[in-house]
Motif scaffolding. Sequence first.
Motif, PDB file in Angstrom:
ATOM      1  N   ILE A 259       0.962  -1.200  -0.081  1.00  0.00           N
ATOM      2  CA  ILE A 259      -0.001  -0.056  -0.012  1.00  0.00           C
ATOM      3  C   ILE A 259       0.864   1.275  -0.046  1.00  0.00           C
ATOM      4  O   ILE A 259       0.659   2.375  -0.568  1.00  0.00           O
ATOM      5  N   MET A 260       1.914   1.215   0.610  1.00  0.00           N
ATOM      6  CA  MET A 260       3.102   2.334   0.481  1.00  0.00           C
ATOM      7  C   MET A 260       3.394   2.517  -0.966  1.00  0.00           C
ATOM      8  O   MET A 260       3.513   3.709  -1.461  1.00  0.00           O
ATOM      9  N   ALA A 261       3.563   1.664  -1.464  1.00  0.00           N
ATOM     10  CA  ALA A 261       4.127   1.435  -2.976  1.00  0.00           C
ATOM     11  C   ALA A 261       2.820   2.004  -3.921  1.00  0.00           C
ATOM     12  O   ALA A 261       2.984   2.884  -4.761  1.00  0.00           O
ATOM     13  N   ALA A 262       1.663   1.643  -3.450  1.00  0.00           N
ATOM     14  CA  ALA A 262       0.431   2.030  -4.378  1.00  0.00           C
ATOM     15  C   ALA A 262       0.252   3.768  -4.197  1.00  0.00           C
ATOM     16  O   ALA A 262       0.133   4.462  -5.282  1.00  0.00           O
ATOM     17  N   LEU A 300      -9.283   9.927   9.604  1.00  0.00           N
ATOM     18  CA  LEU A 300     -10.413   9.603  10.215  1.00  0.00           C
ATOM     19  C   LEU A 300     -11.003   7.940   9.852  1.00  0.00           C
ATOM     20  O   LEU A 300     -11.794   7.280  10.642  1.00  0.00           O
ATOM     21  N   LEU A 301     -10.934   7.701   8.651  1.00  0.00           N
ATOM     22  CA  LEU A 301     -11.048   6.266   8.052  1.00  0.00           C
ATOM     23  C   LEU A 301     -10.387   5.286   8.901  1.00  0.00           C
ATOM     24  O   LEU A 301     -11.125   4.209   9.011  1.00  0.00           O
ATOM     25  N   LEU A 306     -14.233  -1.334   9.761  1.00  0.00           N
ATOM     26  CA  LEU A 306     -14.218  -2.009   8.222  1.00  0.00           C
ATOM     27  C   LEU A 306     -13.263  -3.303   8.259  1.00  0.00           C
ATOM     28  O   LEU A 306     -12.196  -3.125   9.056  1.00  0.00           O
ATOM     29  N   PRO A 307     -13.251  -3.951   7.394  1.00  0.00           N
ATOM     30  CA  PRO A 307     -12.006  -5.037   7.012  1.00  0.00           C
ATOM     31  C   PRO A 307     -10.911  -4.344   7.097  1.00  0.00           C
ATOM     32  O   PRO A 307     -10.716  -3.241   6.445  1.00  0.00           O
ATOM     33  N   ALA A 312      -7.054  -0.004   5.112  1.00  0.00           N
ATOM     34  CA  ALA A 312      -5.783   0.642   4.609  1.00  0.00           C
ATOM     35  C   ALA A 312      -5.706   1.176   3.329  1.00  0.00           C
ATOM     36  O   ALA A 312      -5.308   2.207   2.940  1.00  0.00           O
ATOM     37  N   ILE A 313      -6.432   0.603   2.581  1.00  0.00           N
ATOM     38  CA  ILE A 313      -6.497   0.984   1.147  1.00  0.00           C
ATOM     39  C   ILE A 313      -7.224   2.188   0.790  1.00  0.00           C
ATOM     40  O   ILE A 313      -6.774   3.024   0.396  1.00  0.00           O
ATOM     41  N   SER A 314      -8.268   2.454   1.620  1.00  0.00           N
ATOM     42  CA  SER A 314      -9.163   3.499   1.307  1.00  0.00           C
ATOM     43  C   SER A 314      -8.389   4.802   2.135  1.00  0.00           C
ATOM     44  O   SER A 314      -8.304   5.801   1.422  1.00  0.00           O
TER      45      SER A 314
END
Length: 397
Positions: A259-262, A300-301, A306-307, A312-314
Amino acid sequence: MMFAATIRTYNKAYTGLSKETWLLSLIMLINRSGTMVIPFMTLYLTTALGYSISKAGFVFAIFGAGAFAGAWLGGKLTDRIGFYPVQLFTLFVGGILFFILGQMHTYPLICLFTFLLSFINEAFRPANSTAIAFYSKEANRTRSYALNRLAINLGWALGSSIGGMLAHLNYQLLFWVDGITNIIAAIIMLVFLKPLPLTTNNYSLKTSSPTLSPWRDKKFIQFVLHTILFASCFFQLFTNLPVFLKKELHLSEKFIGFIMAANGLIIAAVEMVIIYKLEGKRNILTYISLGVLLICISFLLLNLPLPAKMVAISMIMFVTFGEILSMPFMNTYWIKRTQANNRGQYAAIYTMAWSVAQTLGPMLGARLADSAGFDCLWYSISVILLFTAWAFSKEST
């Protein structure tokens, strides 16, 4: 037709930049491809060496203190001797210090060499910012900085993804790769980017008008104070967030690296085009404010039930687009206030603002997470970012 129009837009976004700007960005890409220690340093200290989150946060405070001092000296030296020697020296010596830091295992020595490493590495930044300003034109300066950020984020994406795999095998590998890429970047600069005669560089030009000290520029100092608040929150992304994702959401180092790479890949894919479309359309502080607001939402997310992977992705998606809107225009704001012979000092103070944030943000965030939990930390970060977005919107150029 739509595909052809998209290609034309991308082509326009990248045209008109100097070859030196491209070379500086290539050097930055290689250098940042080795950026593996920073996002995994907290995990290294807490997991591999067994230190508490608070102690790991203090190490990042030391890192920030070294960065603060290094930025000040780097700006002074840039205006005195030029951006070329400062960049070359800091890249070489920074590479060696990465090797040394990886061999340190006692807490005092880790703190000492973390300070020295950050001191040298951060002295690079004012020189690099000044070099980009010198090799760019006013009409494409924001895009020139965006190209440099693209290189940083491509390197960050590559470094984070590989770093996640290396950390899974052996944390020591991170220090070796970081050091090697620093030295490779220095060699490329030495071979392909020749130093200019001192009299032709913008740091040595004398203007007929009096040079304004950045410390007497009230609007700039106000901007710097708001930047400190913003960056103190933003640095949670590389320090306390990986610990939260690992220990609270039970995500693996590989997924954290992904996710850091994303984040870096998305920025590399769309930032230049977005900047090309937005540049000159509105007050740049409007874009900065909106970007900070998106980053506020991202934190805030993290408290939503949530899963784990969805959270993490959001979060990373909101941070990424907030970063795209805010950071390139932050560079444009301060560079517009400079003159040829005080640009290094402005760059130094702006860099020092980020260094102060790097000192305070991770340390205070880690202490708050230790004492009150991560939920409290993310809510607190969101409140600060909401205020900062409002503060930027009320500033004037």
